[in-house]
Design a protein around this motif. Structure first.
Motif, PDB file in Angstrom:
ATOM      1  N   MET A  72      -1.922   8.741  -5.448  1.00 19.58           N
ATOM      2  CA  MET A  72      -0.637   8.406  -5.474  1.00 19.58           C
ATOM      3  C   MET A  72      -0.103   9.116  -4.250  1.00 19.58           C
ATOM      4  N   VAL A  73      -0.384  10.602  -4.108  1.00 24.40           N
ATOM      5  CA  VAL A  73       0.158  11.399  -2.916  1.00 24.40           C
ATOM      6  C   VAL A  73      -0.498  10.479  -1.604  1.00 24.40           C
ATOM      7  N   ALA A  74      -1.738  10.316  -1.561  1.00 24.67           N
ATOM      8  CA  ALA A  74      -2.106   9.748  -0.622  1.00 24.67           C
ATOM      9  C   ALA A  74      -1.841   8.303  -0.070  1.00 24.67           C
ATOM     10  N   LEU A  75      -1.366   7.278  -1.154  1.00 30.25           N
ATOM     11  CA  LEU A  75      -0.891   6.057  -0.651  1.00 30.25           C
ATOM     12  C   LEU A  75       0.511   6.202  -0.369  1.00 30.25           C
ATOM     13  N   GLY A  76       1.235   7.199  -1.035  1.00 31.30           N
ATOM     14  CA  GLY A  76       2.681   7.566  -0.699  1.00 31.30           C
ATOM     15  C   GLY A  76       2.786   7.818   0.951  1.00 31.30           C
ATOM     16  N   ILE A  77       1.806   8.784   1.367  1.00 28.89           N
ATOM     17  CA  ILE A  77       1.990   9.105   2.779  1.00 28.89           C
ATOM     18  C   ILE A  77       1.859   7.836   3.590  1.00 28.89           C
ATOM     19  N   VAL A  78       0.614   6.981   3.325  1.00 20.64           N
ATOM     20  CA  VAL A  78       0.432   6.016   4.187  1.00 20.64           C
ATOM     21  C   VAL A  78       1.526   5.157   4.082  1.00 20.64           C
ATOM     22  N   GLN A  79       2.133   4.848   3.042  1.00 23.10           N
ATOM     23  CA  GLN A  79       3.220   3.815   2.798  1.00 23.10           C
ATOM     24  C   GLN A  79       4.585   4.386   3.598  1.00 23.10           C
ATOM     25  N   ALA A  80       4.897   5.872   3.559  1.00 26.44           N
ATOM     26  CA  ALA A  80       6.002   6.084   4.256  1.00 26.44           C
ATOM     27  C   ALA A  80       5.721   6.420   5.721  1.00 26.44           C
ATOM     28  N   ALA A  81       4.307   6.242   6.200  1.00 30.15           N
ATOM     29  CA  ALA A  81       4.116   6.213   7.590  1.00 30.15           C
ATOM     30  C   ALA A  81       4.461   4.918   8.040  1.00 30.15           C
ATOM     31  N   LEU A  82       4.527   4.172   7.284  1.00 30.57           N
ATOM     32  CA  LEU A  82       4.970   2.517   7.655  1.00 30.57           C
ATOM     33  C   LEU A  82       6.161   2.743   8.598  1.00 30.57           C
ATOM     34  N   PHE A  83       7.108   3.750   8.464  1.00 29.96           N
ATOM     35  CA  PHE A  83       8.259   3.934   9.163  1.00 29.96           C
ATOM     36  C   PHE A  83       7.775   3.933  10.912  1.00 29.96           C
ATOM     37  N   LEU A 226       6.663  10.393  -3.807  1.00 29.44           N
ATOM     38  CA  LEU A 226       5.799  11.227  -3.473  1.00 29.44           C
ATOM     39  C   LEU A 226       5.474  11.568  -1.796  1.00 29.44           C
ATOM     40  N   GLY A 227       5.540  10.519  -1.161  1.00 27.47           N
ATOM     41  CA  GLY A 227       5.211  10.258   0.065  1.00 27.47           C
ATOM     42  C   GLY A 227       6.340  10.642   1.219  1.00 27.47           C
ATOM     43  N   GLN A 228       7.611  10.117   0.692  1.00 27.86           N
ATOM     44  CA  GLN A 228       8.788  10.159   1.537  1.00 27.86           C
ATOM     45  C   GLN A 228       9.139  11.850   1.972  1.00 27.86           C
TER      46      GLN A 228
END
Length: 316
Positions: A72-83, A226-228
């Protein structure tokens, strides 16, 4: 950056006027050569980001209980990087046509509840008034002065508070609390915010119906929380501690980092270069850095090193 060195066009693009700080580092022909946009480059980087999202989502789906949190952390990082996608498309530099930038950026912004049209108004004001405490909207959130404030900033507490506030303002149709929103664009931004919220609720409802009640928690809400923080760490370096004046060579920081981070974040680390000439697309920023490097006033080697020094300063 000096407002005189930018022209804000009706369609929302920041294009350089060859004067002020820019003339110290690049010539007009150099700027024009570096400012060519590419649909192929934009599509390739978007496809790569999409593949990373699918891969991280698959990892969450198949992870045993003990590996679920790291997945979930990995997915969160990639999601947050959509910025990074949102940022590039707001400048209309990811693709050659405005409509493609708008659609891709709008979709990329939804998981973080960051409305694309609202962010365009916010970000254009940030470029016009960079590091002006009275007019730069990014400075509405104060630089952390204590360890407690730093932790709150990294945990994205101000970010989520702002997102909820903007969503509520959009629902009730009143954006008067945000003076950087042009009155002529307010109605469109309100519709866009409402559409974003409808899309998020709709996709979540479908996920619950098809997969189960836990799907939004493990594929969206949990990863976002987790990613933000990783994105907050990244963004905090851009202007913190830089000069609060209109000199584009000193009011923005470029951070040198490893290739995977540069790719994931669409070269956003070359931030001084971007502020000096916002028309340069992501794939030409490394070239712009090589051309400007000797003249930049604030260049940092590594994100971790900056944060270590910053926290030491807070403790001292």
């Amino acid at each position: 950056m000096n407002p005189a060195s930018l022209r804000v066009e009706a369609r929302g693009v920041l294009r350089p006027v060859v004067e002020a700080s820019v003339t110290r580092v690049l010539t007009g022909p150099e700027i024009r050569a570096l400012s060519g946009r590419s649909d192929l480059r934009g599509a390739g980087r978007t496809a790569l980001h999409g593949a990373l999202l699918l891969g991280a989502g698959w990892a969450v789906a198949v992870a045993p209980w003990w590996a679920l949190l790291p997945a979930m952390v990995a997915l969160g990082i990639v999601q947050a990087a959509l910025f990074a996608v949102v940022h590039e498309t707001v400048h209309l530099t990811a693709f050659r046509t405005r409509r493609v930038n708008e659609v891709v950026g709008w979709v990329a912004a939804c998981p973080s509840l960051l409305n694309w049209h609202f962010y365009m108004a916010f970000h254009m004001a940030h470029h016009r008034h960079t590091q002006d405490p009275a007019r730069d909207p990014e400075m509405l959130v104060q630089v952390p002065r204590t360890l407690q404030a730093y932790v709150g900033r990294v945990l994205a507490v101000p970010y989520w508070r702002t997102r909820v506030g903007v969503a509520w303002d959009g629902l009730r149709g009143d954006l008067s609390r945000h003076p950087y929103v042009p009155p002529a664009a307010a109605a469109k931004i309100v519709r866009s915010i409402r559409g974003m919220l409808a899309a998020v609720v709709g996709v979540s409802a479908v996920a619950v119906a098809v997969v189960g009640w836990w799907a939004p928690l493990v594929f969206w809400i949990g990863p976002q929380l987790l990613g933000q923080p990783f994105l907050r760490l990244y963004l905090l370096t851009e202007h913190t501690g830089c000069s609060e004046d209109d000199d584009g060579l000193t009011n923005t920081r470029t951070v040198l980092t490893v290739a995977p981070v540069r790719v994931l974040m669409w070269n956003m680390g070359f931030h001084a270069e971007h502020h000096l000439v916002p028309s340069i697309p992501f794939h030409r920023l490394p070239d712009a850095h090589r051309a400007m490097r000797s003249r930049l006033g604030v260049v940092q080697d590594g994100y971790a090193r900056w944060h270590v020094a910053f926290v030491r300063g807070l403790r001292a």
